[in-house]
Design an enzyme around this catalytic site. Structure first.
Site, PDB file in Angstrom:
ATOM      1  N   LYS A 193     -11.901  -2.018   6.930  1.00 25.13           N
ATOM      2  CA  LYS A 193     -11.168  -2.904   7.528  1.00 25.13           C
ATOM      3  C   LYS A 193     -11.701  -2.850   8.950  1.00 25.13           C
ATOM      4  O   LYS A 193     -11.975  -3.906   9.678  1.00 25.13           O
ATOM      5  CB  LYS A 193      -9.583  -2.636   7.519  1.00 25.13           C
ATOM      6  CG  LYS A 193      -9.002  -2.548   6.072  1.00 25.13           C
ATOM      7  CD  LYS A 193      -8.544  -3.870   5.656  1.00 25.13           C
ATOM      8  CE  LYS A 193      -8.284  -3.658   4.166  1.00 25.13           C
ATOM      9  NZ  LYS A 193      -7.733  -2.546   3.620  1.00 25.13           N
ATOM     10  N   ASP A 209      -1.541   6.300   6.528  1.00 19.65           N
ATOM     11  CA  ASP A 209      -2.608   5.465   6.059  1.00 19.65           C
ATOM     12  C   ASP A 209      -2.866   4.569   7.403  1.00 19.65           C
ATOM     13  O   ASP A 209      -1.872   3.970   7.783  1.00 19.65           O
ATOM     14  CB  ASP A 209      -2.102   4.706   4.867  1.00 19.65           C
ATOM     15  CG  ASP A 209      -3.140   3.717   4.380  1.00 19.65           C
ATOM     16  OD1 ASP A 209      -4.352   3.324   5.059  1.00 19.65           O
ATOM     17  OD2 ASP A 209      -3.076   3.158   3.217  1.00 19.65           O
ATOM     18  N   TRP A 212       0.771  -1.228  -0.049  1.00 18.96           N
ATOM     19  CA  TRP A 212      -0.063  -0.002   0.182  1.00 18.96           C
ATOM     20  C   TRP A 212       0.805   1.395   0.113  1.00 18.96           C
ATOM     21  O   TRP A 212       0.352   2.190  -0.656  1.00 18.96           O
ATOM     22  CB  TRP A 212      -1.029   0.039   1.182  1.00 18.96           C
ATOM     23  CG  TRP A 212      -2.001  -1.208   1.121  1.00 18.96           C
ATOM     24  CD1 TRP A 212      -2.044  -2.155   2.036  1.00 18.96           C
ATOM     25  CD2 TRP A 212      -2.711  -1.460   0.339  1.00 18.96           C
ATOM     26  NE1 TRP A 212      -3.176  -3.082   1.509  1.00 18.96           N
ATOM     27  CE2 TRP A 212      -3.506  -2.576   0.438  1.00 18.96           C
ATOM     28  CE3 TRP A 212      -3.052  -0.714  -1.064  1.00 18.96           C
ATOM     29  CZ2 TRP A 212      -4.604  -3.229  -0.330  1.00 18.96           C
ATOM     30  CZ3 TRP A 212      -4.283  -1.359  -1.872  1.00 18.96           C
ATOM     31  CH2 TRP A 212      -4.964  -2.665  -1.385  1.00 18.96           C
TER      32      TRP A 212
END
Ligand SMILES: *Cc1c(COP(=O)(O)O)cnc(C)c1O
Length: 352
Positions: free
Chosen positions: A187, A163, A90
């Site tokens: 999530k 993030d 990511w």
């Protein structure tokens, strides 16, 4: 997974939200009833995460991946140079997007753990930080590789952007140390469709990169209370229910953190004592949410995935890019889930 209490509440309110005669799915986002839902979600998030007043909370769409572009478009406006730490898939994708928008030469890679398949969080050498960078970017919890920054990097006056998609609401965070915290909600905060951005107000500006579309400007959404266009109404409502669950049933983020530490310790202790299974991450970098593990044999890994799936364990196969197994034990996973997995693994170990 979502907390069962949240799903039950949503089910009970599905046809008629608080006597409105409507489902939240059917409401106008401009209605008074819906305004109270989005305001309630925002106030609860501020309370639960202890977000200071000089931070704005934005409810956006496009997933965490859209932030990979929004962040450089909105923040890389002074020197146009930015710092990134590469700790996994990511972070790599975020850095690639910054390179696309700012030019490869303007994206400084401060450190990377690619040399050991991202199995650790690299030491950060301050002499490699650019003191005039427009921001410094990290992915705090690396979902696929199962690492988490053990401490928050000190970037001085350079805004730290993080993030936190796979660790949002899993522990208290000192929000004031960050310029931006953001997360795809799916999530740990609610269902897919919502992206939560927590941004220091002085970073919201009209001064964006030339050509930045209206929808990709933080200011557009901040000026309109996240209602410039239709927000992801139902996901915001579900996020509010998750926050109520954390506040009222769990007892806040300190308590949530305690439970998450308990669950992770139980599983790591088992991995450390097992003769068959082992964790793939260096001890100082271990995530509380995502725990990758292997047997050391691809054949046995495949057998384990097959048999555990048949026994009712869901999503234990490692990410397609790394193989092996991964137990994701987000907030809503009860400790019994971890205990049952360990019992299954002990039996598998004995039989194989
Ligand atoms: C899942 C994930 C993403 C991608 O999220 P989308 O909402 O699907 O774009 C980004 N970062 C991290 C850390 C993730 O876990």
């Amino acid at each position: 997974m979502m907390p069962e209490a949240v799903l039950k509440k949503a089910a009970a309110e599905m046809l008629d939200y608080e006597g409105s005669g409507q489902s939240v799915m059917e409401m106008s986002h401009r209605s008074k009833t819906y305004q109270s839902i989005i305001d309630g979600c925002s106030a609860l998030l501020r309370e639960v995460m202890q977000i200071p007043d000089n931070y704005e909370i934005l409810f956006l769409q496009g997933g965490a991946s859209t932030q990979f572009a929004m962040i450089p478009l909105n923040l890389a406006t002074k020197t146009g140079k930015v710092d990134y730490v590469l700790t996994g898939q990511w972070a790599k994708k975020a850095a690639a997007e910054a390179k696309l928008l700012l030019g490869e030469e303007n994206v400084n890679i401060v450190a990377s753990s690619a040399d050991k398949t991202f199995s650790y969080i690299p030491e950060l050498d301050k002499s490699k930080f650019n003191p005039t960078a427009d921001y410094f970017y990290i992915c705090m919890n690396n979902t696929i590789y199962g690492t988490k920054f053990p401490e928050i990097p000190d970037t001085g006056d350079v805004p730290l952007v993080a993030d936190i998609s796979s660790m949002a609401l899993s522990q208290p965070l000192p929000v004031e140390k960050f310029g931006i915290l953001y997360a795809g909600a799916q999530k740990n905060m609610g269902p897919a469709g919502l992206t939560v951005v927590i941004i220091r107000k002085d970073l919201i500006s009209e001064n964006v990169r030339p050509g930045t579309p209206t929808m990709l400007r933080f200011k557009t959404h901040a000026d309109n209370g996240s209602m410039y266009n239709t927000p992801p109404c139902y996901s915001i409502y579900m996020c509010k229910l998750v926050l109520e669950w954390i506040k009222n049933e769990i007892g806040g983020l300190d308590k949530m953190y305690e439970l998450n530490q308990q669950k992770a310790k139980l599983f790591y202790d088992y991995l450390d004592s097992s003769k068959m299974f082992k964790g793939t991450v260096e001890k100082g970098s271990r995530s509380l949410m995502n725990i990758p593990f292997v047997t050391g044999s691809d054949e046995l890994d495949a057998k384990f995935v097959k048999e555990s799936t048949a026994a009712g364990f869901v999503n234990l196969k490692g990410h397609r890019t790394v193989g092996g197994m991964r137990a994701s034990i987000y907030n809503a996973m009860p400790i019994e889930g971890v205990e049952k997995l360990i019992a299954f693994m002990k039996e598998f170990e004995a039989n194989n």
